[in-house]
Design a protein around this motif. Structure first.
Motif, short mmCIF file in Angstrom:
data_model
loop_
_atom_site.label_atom_id
_atom_site.label_comp_id
_atom_site.label_asym_id
_atom_site.label_seq_id
_atom_site.Cartn_x
_atom_site.Cartn_y
_atom_site.Cartn_z
N ARG A 140 8.99 -2.45 39.54
CA ARG A 140 8.77 -1.49 38.46
C ARG A 140 10.01 -1.28 37.83
O ARG A 140 9.85 -0.84 36.56
CB ARG A 140 7.83 -0.23 39.32
N ASP A 167 10.47 -3.86 35.07
CA ASP A 167 9.24 -3.53 34.05
C ASP A 167 9.63 -2.38 33.17
O ASP A 167 9.59 -2.47 31.92
CB ASP A 167 7.93 -3.24 34.69
N SER A 214 8.13 -4.22 45.43
CA SER A 214 7.18 -3.50 44.21
C SER A 214 8.16 -2.39 43.25
O SER A 214 7.93 -2.31 42.34
CB SER A 214 6.19 -2.85 44.73
N ASP A 215 9.11 -1.44 44.06
CA ASP A 215 9.77 -0.55 43.49
C ASP A 215 10.77 -1.13 42.51
O ASP A 215 10.94 -0.59 41.42
CB ASP A 215 10.48 0.33 44.48
#
Length: 61
Positions: A37, A40, A33-34
């Motif tokens: 992100r 993103d 998830s890091d």
């Protein structure tokens, strides 16, 4: 050899297509998830920067 000039509309479409491709990279499914992100954040920065350039070109045609 003559080259057709790009239009502002084409640049806007290219930017939107690029943003979509960055958001839908299949590699995003394979990262934590890091890292997702980070993808993103980079995609957003890319979009903002090119939006500013397109706006500048629009204002200075």
């Amino acid at each position: 050899m003559s080259q057709e000039k790009l239009t502002i509309e084409q640049l806007e479409r290219f930017l939107e297509d690029s943003a979509y491709r960055l958001q839908s990279l299949p590699e995003r499914d394979a990262v934590d998830s890091d890292t997702d992100r980070l993808f993103d954040a980079l995609a957003k920065e890319h979009h903002h920067m090119f939006s500013y350039i397109i706006d500048y070109l629009t204002q200075n045609q």
